[in-house]
Scaffold this motif. Sequence first.
Motif, short mmCIF file in Angstrom:
data_model
loop_
_atom_site.label_atom_id
_atom_site.label_comp_id
_atom_site.label_asym_id
_atom_site.label_seq_id
_atom_site.Cartn_x
_atom_site.Cartn_y
_atom_site.Cartn_z
N GLY A 186 -13.16 0.29 20.00
CA GLY A 186 -13.88 1.46 20.49
C GLY A 186 -13.58 2.78 19.81
N ALA A 187 -12.62 2.81 18.90
CA ALA A 187 -12.24 4.07 18.25
C ALA A 187 -13.38 4.66 17.41
CB ALA A 187 -11.00 3.88 17.39
N LYS A 188 -14.10 3.81 16.68
CA LYS A 188 -15.19 4.31 15.84
C LYS A 188 -16.25 4.99 16.69
CE LYS A 188 -15.16 1.68 11.55
NZ LYS A 188 -15.98 0.86 10.61
N GLU A 189 -16.58 4.37 17.81
CA GLU A 189 -17.59 4.93 18.71
C GLU A 189 -17.09 6.23 19.33
OE1 GLU A 189 -18.34 0.81 17.88
OE2 GLU A 189 -16.55 1.78 18.65
N LYS A 190 -15.81 6.26 19.67
CA LYS A 190 -15.23 7.47 20.25
C LYS A 190 -15.26 8.62 19.27
CE LYS A 190 -12.86 9.84 23.33
NZ LYS A 190 -13.47 10.26 24.61
N MET A 191 -14.99 8.34 18.00
CA MET A 191 -15.01 9.38 16.98
C MET A 191 -16.43 9.93 16.79
SD MET A 191 -11.93 9.93 16.16
CE MET A 191 -11.69 9.62 17.92
N LYS A 192 -17.43 9.07 16.87
CA LYS A 192 -18.81 9.52 16.76
C LYS A 192 -19.14 10.48 17.89
CE LYS A 192 -20.79 5.59 14.26
NZ LYS A 192 -21.75 4.46 14.32
N GLU A 193 -18.63 10.18 19.09
CA GLU A 193 -18.84 11.08 20.23
C GLU A 193 -18.22 12.44 19.98
OE1 GLU A 193 -17.27 9.23 23.69
OE2 GLU A 193 -18.63 7.50 23.61
N GLU A 194 -17.13 12.46 19.19
CA GLU A 194 -16.43 13.70 18.88
C GLU A 194 -17.01 14.40 17.65
OE1 GLU A 194 -14.28 15.13 20.69
OE2 GLU A 194 -13.67 13.55 22.07
N GLY A 195 -18.06 13.82 17.07
CA GLY A 195 -18.65 14.42 15.89
C GLY A 195 -17.83 14.17 14.64
N ALA A 196 -17.10 13.07 14.62
CA ALA A 196 -16.25 12.72 13.47
C ALA A 196 -16.52 11.27 13.08
CB ALA A 196 -14.78 12.92 13.80
N GLU A 197 -16.00 10.88 11.92
CA GLU A 197 -16.18 9.51 11.46
C GLU A 197 -14.83 8.89 11.13
OE1 GLU A 197 -18.80 6.92 8.19
OE2 GLU A 197 -18.93 9.11 8.24
N LEU A 198 -14.66 7.64 11.56
CA LEU A 198 -13.41 6.92 11.32
C LEU A 198 -13.53 6.05 10.08
CD1 LEU A 198 -10.57 6.02 12.32
CD2 LEU A 198 -11.74 4.21 13.61
N PHE A 199 -12.52 6.17 9.21
CA PHE A 199 -12.46 5.37 7.98
C PHE A 199 -11.17 4.54 7.98
CE2 PHE A 199 -14.96 9.11 7.13
CZ PHE A 199 -16.02 8.66 6.35
N PRO A 200 -11.20 3.32 8.50
CA PRO A 200 -9.99 2.49 8.48
C PRO A 200 -9.75 1.89 7.09
CG PRO A 200 -11.79 1.29 9.51
CD PRO A 200 -12.32 2.66 9.19
N LEU A 201 -8.47 1.82 6.71
CA LEU A 201 -8.14 1.15 5.45
C LEU A 201 -8.31 -0.35 5.59
CD1 LEU A 201 -5.01 3.17 4.25
CD2 LEU A 201 -7.44 3.60 3.80
N VAL A 202 -7.88 -0.87 6.74
CA VAL A 202 -8.11 -2.28 7.06
C VAL A 202 -8.41 -2.38 8.55
CG1 VAL A 202 -6.60 -3.16 5.23
CG2 VAL A 202 -5.67 -2.79 7.50
N GLY A 235 -8.34 7.56 21.85
CA GLY A 235 -7.97 8.61 22.79
C GLY A 235 -7.02 9.65 22.24
N SER A 236 -5.94 9.21 21.59
CA SER A 236 -4.94 10.15 21.09
C SER A 236 -5.51 10.99 19.94
CB SER A 236 -3.68 9.41 20.63
OG SER A 236 -3.98 8.50 19.59
N VAL A 237 -6.34 10.36 19.10
CA VAL A 237 -6.96 11.10 18.00
C VAL A 237 -7.93 12.14 18.55
CG1 VAL A 237 -8.27 10.92 15.87
CG2 VAL A 237 -6.80 9.06 16.55
N SER A 238 -8.66 11.76 19.58
CA SER A 238 -9.60 12.68 20.21
C SER A 238 -8.89 13.93 20.73
CB SER A 238 -10.33 11.98 21.36
OG SER A 238 -11.22 12.86 22.01
N ASP A 239 -7.74 13.74 21.33
CA ASP A 239 -6.96 14.87 21.83
C ASP A 239 -6.54 15.79 20.69
OD1 ASP A 239 -7.19 13.86 24.38
OD2 ASP A 239 -5.22 12.91 24.38
#
Length: 204
Positions: free
Chosen positions: A181-197, A153-157
């Motif tokens: 759910g962050a990865k899925e949320k980022m896809k909705e925003e047209g972005a991709e999440l890359f976690p280090l761990v 949510g905060s990243v989306s904002d």
Amino acid sequence: MIIIIINGAIKAATGGIMSKLKPETKKELDIQKQELIAALKACGAVRSGNFTLTSGKKTKYYIDIKKASTDPKTLKLIARQAAIKIEDMDVSTVAGIELGSVPLATAVSMETELPLLIVRKATKDYGTKRRFVGDIKPKDKIVMLEDVTTTGGSVSDAIKIVREAGASVKHIISVVDREEGAKEKMKEEGAELFPLVSASDLLS
């Protein structure tokens, strides 16, 4: 092409981005990931108990990346691993959301030699009253750093704020993803999440 000397090694860069790491360095990524997991645990960033997250959700564990941000060895590991991921991205600026992501983004900016952008959560009613610290221009390609992602949510904002300024955000790097759910949320925003761990990495 620009030649940059980092830690005694010569790397080529185009448009301010470092070239690919040598293959032998990439092979060490898994080892570095285990080192980061160990460092996060050692510095007290992983805590057990009863906690309430920003979303209001109750949890039995808490990941305090601010503890890692104040430990130079752990922060260096984070910056190095993030820099390796950034080498595969077409980006021009490293961004961090105040407050927790600022030391992370600063360290990554220094590691990659990419400009730093700080995204404020709200406009200040004094000084320059700007939403950003640093330069942001239309068509800038920004990679955003986040300490912990949960629902996204905060990243989306923050993505929306940056895009309203005309810049592009397609890549998000989080130190730890709680896998909620962050990865899925980022896809909705047209972005991709890359976690280090991931949280499962830390809790296993």
